[in-house]
Design a protein around this motif. Structure first.
Motif, PDB file in Angstrom:
ATOM      1  N   ASN A  47       7.420 -41.530  13.584  1.00  0.00           N
ATOM      2  CA  ASN A  47       7.130 -40.349  14.400  1.00  0.00           C
ATOM      3  C   ASN A  47       6.371 -39.299  13.599  1.00  0.00           C
ATOM      4  N   ASN A  48       6.741 -39.128  12.343  1.00  0.00           N
ATOM      5  CA  ASN A  48       6.064 -38.163  11.489  1.00  0.00           C
ATOM      6  C   ASN A  48       4.613 -38.570  11.280  1.00  0.00           C
ATOM      7  N   SER A  50       2.797 -40.438  13.239  1.00  0.00           N
ATOM      8  CA  SER A  50       2.096 -40.318  14.506  1.00  0.00           C
ATOM      9  C   SER A  50       1.725 -38.867  14.794  1.00  0.00           C
ATOM     10  N   SER A  51       2.643 -37.951  14.543  1.00  0.00           N
ATOM     11  CA  SER A  51       2.365 -36.539  14.836  1.00  0.00           C
ATOM     12  C   SER A  51       1.318 -35.971  13.877  1.00  0.00           C
ATOM     13  N   GLY A  56       0.085 -38.614  18.764  1.00  0.00           N
ATOM     14  CA  GLY A  56       1.305 -38.438  19.552  1.00  0.00           C
ATOM     15  C   GLY A  56       1.290 -37.345  20.454  1.00  0.00           C
TER      16      GLY A  56
END
Length: 56
Positions: A47-48, A50-51, A56
């Motif tokens: 997630n990190n 991707s952001s 994201g």
């Protein structure tokens, strides 16, 4: 949580799962992560990434 990178003297060297600076830990403070802990950490890293990439 970190990935074991090696051993230096009386210490275990860990590195954050997403990369970064290693740190030393006393061996009695280290334990194997549970499957749930590994999954949560892997998802956090993904997630990190991707952001940060703007996807994201």
């Amino acid at each position: 949580m970190g990935e074991v990178m090696g051993f230096v003297g009386a210490y275990v060297q860990l590195r954050p799962l997403g990369g970064g600076r290693e740190w030393d830990v006393a061996p009695h403070s280290v334990r194997r992560a549970s499957p749930e802990e590994r999954l949560k950490a892997s998802l956090a890293v993904a997630n990190n990434r991707s952001s940060r990439s703007g996807l994201g």
